[in-house]
Design a protein around this motif. Sequence first.
Motif, mmCIF file in Angstrom:
data_model
loop_
_atom_site.group_PDB
_atom_site.id
_atom_site.type_symbol
_atom_site.label_atom_id
_atom_site.label_comp_id
_atom_site.label_asym_id
_atom_site.label_seq_id
_atom_site.Cartn_x
_atom_site.Cartn_y
_atom_site.Cartn_z
ATOM 1 N N SER A 250 0.861 -1.179 0.000
ATOM 2 C CA SER A 250 0.000 0.000 0.000
ATOM 3 C C SER A 250 0.898 1.228 0.000
ATOM 4 N N ILE A 251 0.485 2.264 -0.720
ATOM 5 C CA ILE A 251 1.256 3.495 -0.781
ATOM 6 C C ILE A 251 0.563 4.544 0.094
ATOM 7 N N ARG A 252 1.308 5.072 1.039
ATOM 8 C CA ARG A 252 0.739 6.046 1.963
ATOM 9 C C ARG A 252 0.563 7.394 1.252
ATOM 10 N N TYR B 178 3.989 0.212 2.602
ATOM 11 C CA TYR B 178 3.859 -0.694 3.747
ATOM 12 C C TYR B 178 2.926 -1.851 3.392
ATOM 13 N N GLU B 179 3.051 -2.924 4.160
ATOM 14 C CA GLU B 179 2.179 -4.105 4.041
ATOM 15 C C GLU B 179 2.134 -4.667 2.610
ATOM 16 N N GLY B 180 3.231 -5.306 2.220
ATOM 17 C CA GLY B 180 3.273 -5.928 0.904
ATOM 18 C C GLY B 180 3.740 -7.362 0.991
ATOM 19 N N HIS B 181 4.130 -7.928 -0.131
ATOM 20 C CA HIS B 181 4.671 -9.285 -0.143
ATOM 21 C C HIS B 181 5.421 -9.520 -1.439
ATOM 22 N N LEU B 182 6.302 -10.513 -1.415
ATOM 23 C CA LEU B 182 7.042 -10.930 -2.603
ATOM 24 C C LEU B 182 7.065 -12.450 -2.625
ATOM 25 N N ASP B 183 6.566 -13.036 -3.693
ATOM 26 C CA ASP B 183 6.591 -14.491 -3.862
ATOM 27 C C ASP B 183 7.879 -14.892 -4.562
ATOM 28 N N VAL B 184 8.622 -15.802 -3.960
ATOM 29 C CA VAL B 184 9.905 -16.221 -4.522
ATOM 30 C C VAL B 184 9.869 -17.708 -4.844
ATOM 31 N N GLU C 76 7.061 -5.734 5.490
ATOM 32 C CA GLU C 76 6.521 -4.810 6.478
ATOM 33 C C GLU C 76 6.479 -3.381 5.954
ATOM 34 N N ARG C 77 7.577 -2.965 5.272
ATOM 35 C CA ARG C 77 7.668 -1.583 4.852
ATOM 36 C C ARG C 77 8.777 -1.418 3.823
ATOM 37 N N ALA C 78 8.677 -0.372 3.048
ATOM 38 C CA ALA C 78 9.772 0.079 2.189
ATOM 39 C C ALA C 78 9.832 1.585 2.372
ATOM 40 N N HIS C 79 10.903 2.064 2.968
ATOM 41 C CA HIS C 79 10.957 3.489 3.287
ATOM 42 C C HIS C 79 12.198 4.152 2.701
ATOM 43 N N MET C 80 12.120 5.460 2.547
ATOM 44 C CA MET C 80 13.203 6.254 1.976
ATOM 45 C C MET C 80 14.136 6.757 3.068
ATOM 46 N N GLU C 81 15.396 6.881 2.725
ATOM 47 C CA GLU C 81 16.373 7.476 3.630
ATOM 48 C C GLU C 81 17.616 7.836 2.831
ATOM 49 N N GLU C 82 18.598 8.377 3.509
ATOM 50 C CA GLU C 82 19.869 8.714 2.859
ATOM 51 C C GLU C 82 20.950 7.776 3.357
ATOM 52 N N ASP C 83 21.921 7.507 2.493
ATOM 53 C CA ASP C 83 23.018 6.620 2.853
ATOM 54 C C ASP C 83 24.027 7.362 3.725
ATOM 55 N N THR C 84 24.881 6.606 4.368
ATOM 56 C CA THR C 84 25.971 7.172 5.159
ATOM 57 C C THR C 84 27.229 7.261 4.302
ATOM 58 N N GLY C 85 28.283 7.858 4.857
ATOM 59 C CA GLY C 85 29.577 7.839 4.191
ATOM 60 C C GLY C 85 30.271 6.509 4.414
ATOM 61 N N LYS C 86 31.555 6.467 4.101
ATOM 62 C CA LYS C 86 32.322 5.230 4.245
ATOM 63 C C LYS C 86 33.543 5.483 5.116
ATOM 64 N N SER C 87 33.815 4.538 5.987
ATOM 65 C CA SER C 87 35.011 4.590 6.837
ATOM 66 C C SER C 87 36.050 3.605 6.300
ATOM 67 N N VAL D 153 16.419 3.170 -0.549
ATOM 68 C CA VAL D 153 15.156 2.605 -0.105
ATOM 69 C C VAL D 153 15.499 1.368 0.714
ATOM 70 N N GLU D 154 15.002 1.316 1.936
ATOM 71 C CA GLU D 154 15.214 0.140 2.775
ATOM 72 C C GLU D 154 13.941 -0.691 2.768
ATOM 73 N N ILE D 155 14.088 -1.955 2.384
ATOM 74 C CA ILE D 155 12.959 -2.880 2.298
ATOM 75 C C ILE D 155 13.069 -3.848 3.472
ATOM 76 N N VAL D 156 12.071 -3.814 4.342
ATOM 77 C CA VAL D 156 12.112 -4.588 5.585
ATOM 78 C C VAL D 156 11.040 -5.674 5.528
ATOM 79 N N SER D 157 11.462 -6.905 5.669
ATOM 80 C CA SER D 157 10.498 -8.006 5.678
ATOM 81 C C SER D 157 9.892 -8.162 7.057
ATOM 82 N N LYS D 158 8.751 -8.812 7.106
ATOM 83 C CA LYS D 158 8.221 -9.282 8.384
ATOM 84 C C LYS D 158 8.989 -10.552 8.770
ATOM 85 N N PRO D 159 8.872 -11.006 10.026
ATOM 86 C CA PRO D 159 9.576 -12.229 10.406
ATOM 87 C C PRO D 159 9.216 -13.395 9.480
#
Length: 501
Positions: free
Chosen positions: A84-86, A116-122, A135-146, A174-180
């Motif tokens: 679902s797209i918020r 949020y609330e999706g699924h992927l059949d593999v 569970e969710r796919a959300h936007m964010e920014e990456d970090t630098g590198k050490s 985009v971080e894609i987070v699965s449910k357990p």
Amino acid sequence: MSVATDDLMDFDEALQRFDPVMGMEVHVELGTASKMFCGCPTTFGGDPNTQVCPACLGLPGSLPVANSKAIESAVRIGLALNCSIRRSSVFARKNYFYPDQPKNYQISQYDEPIAYEGHLDVILDDGTTWRVEIERAHMEEDTGKSLHVGGSTGRIHGASHSLLDYNRAGVPLVEIVSKPIVGAGERAPEVARAYVTALRDLLRALEVSDVRMDQGSMRCDVNLSLMAKDATEFGTRTETKNVNSLKSVEASVTYEIRRQAALLTSGGEVIQETRHFHEADGSTSAGRRKETAEDYRYFPEPDMPPVIAEPAWVDELRGTLPELPWVRRARIQADWGVSDEVMRDLVNVGAVELIIATAEAGASPDAARSWWVSFLAQQANTRGVELDGLAITPGQVAEVIGLVDEGKLTNKLAQQVVVAVLDGEGEPAQIVADRGLEVVRDDSALQKAVDDALAANPDIADKIRSGKVQAAGKIVGDVMKATRGQADPARVKELVLAACQ
């Protein structure tokens, strides 16, 4: 060199005692030209700290502006994952006190993600389907590198000093987070690999990222815990960070199952922590204690307005979704006439899309398949990269195949050209010209080489004259050596037989 020091339980015994529970967090760098909240370029491999500005360095007075292309890509990813797209999602500040995050916080999304609330059949190795709930796919920014200098492992422990490169800081993610993921049992490592494989293929089909795991544009954090067979609650989880190959995803799950099972059975406790994965032997080692959401002290990003996804715009983006990779494969499989088993093998080695692209560039499917699953697969193994990590494009492979089909190259010469392309020497046609690799078609030159070989092997020549045609192979081999492999073997054999009549 082995780095594992943990006690490990036999995998089958571990699965008799415990049920694994997995959670997959996949970070995808979006293929936008500029960063998430500023106009700095996102080119991979630039000189350190040359792609930065006050905004991505978090300097006072700078303000973020959201990348509209990144938002569009996030919506398309969410739709492809059946999410679902918020309509109104917000950014949050994730307070993150690490040196590779120059602002000391990360602009991310927390309780109101865009998808949020999706699924992927593999598809698993035996053809069965496993549904992974998203569970969710959300936007964010990456970090630098050490870059940790002076130690033996490349990690901070034992290093004399560290260098920081902020070029990657602010790159859209985009971080894609699965449910357990529960109930996989002994197939848990396979399910993990299949899920990341399917996700990578889907993102590539969407053309939102190059999903180069070897370059970090797709990274997987593997969460794993064990439940005793009679337990009703999940165990304490570990998070193996930044696993960067499909094989490593599978290996990290296997290792953590064996490690945690041995630890729990001996009366120990699993610590909630991050873990480092070691490619050398497939082991993991302790990183840092894992923070909770409360530790990050999320609060709404005051400098960013909500992201509004109007339904009409979302429907428009839904219409841009490509044919799903597995649907496309079923169609291609029917066209090629290959079995389910063969197609699964091609999928498992990551060759399907490469073969399709090579065929679309002009090669026959059979030739494309032969090159990718034999010689190029060997090269990938030798160079320690995934098949799609090789420095050669399907178009270049198709060009080499075309040169073979035209009779300008033998297969052995073509292999030399491919190796040269992989080593960065240039385009196939230029390599052929620079190295003088084209097949020798001057019959006079070939005839002289044949005559010399027959003169040097009179006993072989007599056998050929007596009707033992198979003996010509020795002469053909000598001519091929004399011409540095540039002769056409079929034509050489014709000249040998003609000379011995």
